[in-house]
Design a protein around this motif. Structure first.
Motif, short mmCIF file in Angstrom:
data_model
loop_
_atom_site.label_atom_id
_atom_site.label_comp_id
_atom_site.label_asym_id
_atom_site.label_seq_id
_atom_site.Cartn_x
_atom_site.Cartn_y
_atom_site.Cartn_z
N THR A 250 49.82 -8.08 19.28
CA THR A 250 48.78 -7.07 19.19
C THR A 250 48.36 -6.54 20.56
OG1 THR A 250 47.19 -8.89 19.00
CG2 THR A 250 47.85 -7.78 16.97
N GLY A 251 48.82 -7.18 21.63
CA GLY A 251 48.47 -6.73 22.98
C GLY A 251 49.58 -6.04 23.71
N VAL A 252 50.83 -6.37 23.40
CA VAL A 252 51.95 -5.92 24.23
C VAL A 252 52.17 -4.41 24.14
CG1 VAL A 252 53.80 -6.19 22.52
CG2 VAL A 252 54.29 -6.53 24.96
N ILE A 253 51.74 -3.78 23.06
CA ILE A 253 51.98 -2.33 22.94
C ILE A 253 51.08 -1.53 23.89
CG2 ILE A 253 52.80 -2.43 20.57
CD1 ILE A 253 50.02 -1.41 19.72
N SER B 211 44.69 -7.08 27.54
CA SER B 211 45.95 -6.77 28.23
C SER B 211 45.76 -5.64 29.23
CB SER B 211 47.03 -6.38 27.20
OG SER B 211 47.35 -7.46 26.36
N ILE B 212 44.94 -4.66 28.87
CA ILE B 212 44.71 -3.53 29.77
C ILE B 212 43.93 -3.95 31.01
CG2 ILE B 212 43.45 -1.33 29.99
CD1 ILE B 212 44.19 -0.73 27.12
N THR B 213 42.98 -4.89 30.82
CA THR B 213 42.08 -5.23 31.92
C THR B 213 42.54 -6.44 32.73
OG1 THR B 213 40.74 -6.41 30.28
CG2 THR B 213 40.04 -4.19 30.88
N ILE B 214 42.81 -7.58 32.06
CA ILE B 214 43.20 -8.76 32.83
C ILE B 214 44.70 -8.99 32.82
CG2 ILE B 214 40.96 -9.82 32.41
CD1 ILE B 214 42.30 -11.73 30.45
N GLY B 215 45.44 -8.18 32.06
CA GLY B 215 46.91 -8.19 32.12
C GLY B 215 47.52 -9.54 31.80
N GLY B 216 48.45 -9.97 32.66
CA GLY B 216 49.20 -11.20 32.43
C GLY B 216 48.35 -12.45 32.45
N ASN C 98 48.06 -0.05 31.02
CA ASN C 98 47.41 -0.95 31.95
C ASN C 98 47.13 -0.25 33.27
OD1 ASN C 98 46.77 -3.08 33.79
ND2 ASN C 98 47.70 -4.51 32.36
N LEU C 99 45.86 -0.13 33.60
CA LEU C 99 45.48 0.57 34.83
C LEU C 99 45.93 -0.16 36.08
CD1 LEU C 99 41.79 1.54 33.95
CD2 LEU C 99 43.69 3.11 34.26
#
Length: 436
Positions: free
Chosen positions: A380-383, A342-347, A388-389
């Motif tokens: 587990t990813g949304v928090i 989630s932080i790196t590739i996001g949506g 997110n950079l």
């Protein structure tokens, strides 16, 4: 793996390293590195210019909101509203670090019920920041509590993110909510419990007031409040802000429109001449423009990622090359990686990885349902949304927390939030919601 994917991975790694090393501002880093990467991929100057234009469209709303929110809350600060708020809150909290964090968590969860991360940040961070400053609590602690508390409420069935992810996979969002309901209850309790160790850590770092400082504060609280523009204007500002926030939470007005119009109203009410209004803008334009420049860098990065489509290619590669022997454990593995993805590739994780993986896993009669896999991986990813950079919203939160740098937010919050994600996964495994 194509050359474009390799260049994209190097680009993301370079941005992360440079942000931590701080040779330049994040806006400079996220403008220069993606442009160089796109050119190395073979795209022409005209194409890269188009990518940037599309990126600007995707972040324009947040950029607009950020500038006007900074200017709006600046007026409230100069009018003495936050001094009054500190006086009110401190009468109830006293010198309790834990109490301040619990109030932050509850306020963040309540305001996130609107479904808007921006509204949550706007309601929570400016309200609690003066209290945290008074108690010498570091601002990254405020961001940590607000981030996790808002992330848990993003699992409600009306939240935009979970609706979007459900539509990609083709499941009913309410079924996902019913599956996640025990996890949501558990996570809310854990958010409140998390305040205990964070408050202990902050006390060890010097948070709190000595008896002498607290006695002095009590004397200040008992003194008449000084309001630079007068009591009548302060009451107007406070009432206007409460009405605006209620309207935002109720979904009656958009954040952009609300704070742009609100800024104009308060500027005209609080400052009575063109000279005073101009001087106010000079005092606060620096912070607004610094954050705006960071957002422009984010726009370049987002536009290049969307235009080159290398992240989509990477996600398809991950989905298409999964080892067959790992398929039975794939949902569990993806939950472990969910926050990092989630932080790196996001949506892209929701729009590409999940739609590709779920049919494969569920067709093998391994005991998984689409609702189960989608819900567990999304939860587990949304928090990590505020970490997110490469998204616009976290930079709004950073600006509202007093201009905290992303690297400081990551250093403070990355491990606790990842640990919280793994705790959610452990709960699902222990309770049987997600078999290993």
């Amino acid at each position: 793996m194509s050359v474009n994917v390799i260049i994209t991975l190097i680009m993301l790694l370079a941005i992360i390293v440079l942000i931590f090393k701080s040779p330049a501002s994040p806006g400079v880093i996220m403008t220069g590195v993606p442009i160089i990467a796109a050119l190395l991929m073979g795209f022409g100057l005209k194409e890269v210019n188009g990518f940037i234009g599309n990126g600007l469209k995707s972040v324009s709303g947040t950029l607009f909101l950020m500038v006007f929110a900074v200017l709006y809350f600046g007026i409230l600060t100069e009018a003495g509203i936050f001094k009054a708020l500190i006086k009110f809150i401190m009468r109830f909290l006293g010198n309790s670090i834990l109490g301040s964090m619990l109030v932050t968590a509850v306020l963040a969860m309540a305001s996130q019920l609107s479904g808007s991360g921006a509204t949550c940040a706007l309601c929570t961070l400016p309200t609690m920041r003066p209290v945290f400053e008074k108690q010498k609590i570091r601002m990254p602690a405020l961001l940590l509590i607000q981030s996790i508390a808002s992330g848990v409420i993003c699992l409600m069935p009306w939240a935009p993110g979970i609706n979007e992810a459900s539509s990609y996979v083709g499941v009913d969002v309410y079924d996902v909510f019913l599956f996640l309901r025990p996890l949501i209850i558990f996570s809310i309790i854990c958010v409140l419990l998390l305040c205990i160790p964070v408050s202990i850590i902050e006390k060890k770092k010097g948070a709190g007031m000595s008896k002498e400082e607290f006695d002095q504060l009590k004397q200040e609280l008992n003194q008449p409040l000084e309001l630079p523009f007068g009591k009548g204007i302060a009451i107007f500002d406070g009432v206007f802000t409460v009405i605006l926030l209620v309207a935002l939470l109720a979904g009656k007005v958009s954040s952009n429109l609300g704070f742009a119009f609100g800024y104009v109203v308060l500027l005209m009410v609080n400052y009575h001449s063109a000279k005073e209004r101009g001087e106010y803008l000079k005092r606060h334009s620096s912070q607004a423009m610094n954050m705006a420049f960071t957002m422009l860098g984010v726009a370049v990065l987002v536009g290049v990622n969307q235009g080159t489509e290398a992240l989509n290619e990477l996600a398809n590669l991950i989905a298409g090359t999964s080892n067959a022997s790992l398929l039975a454990h794939l949902p569990f593995v993806l939950c472990i990686l969910s926050m990092l993805l989630s932080i790196t590739i996001g949506g892209t994780k929701n729009s590409v990885v999940l739609p590709a993986i779920i049919p494969i896993v569920t067709s093998l009669n391994l005991g998984f349902t689409p609702v189960q896999v989608m819900g567990a991986i999304f939860a587990t990813g949304v928090i990590s949304a505020n970490l997110n950079l490469f998204n616009a919203s976290p930079y709004l939160a950073l600006s509202l927390a007093g201009g905290v740098e992303m690297k400081d937010h990551l250093k403070y919050s990355l491990v606790p939030i990842y640990g919280f994600s793994l705790l959610m996964l452990a709960f699902m495994v222990v309770t049987g919601m997600l078999p290993i």
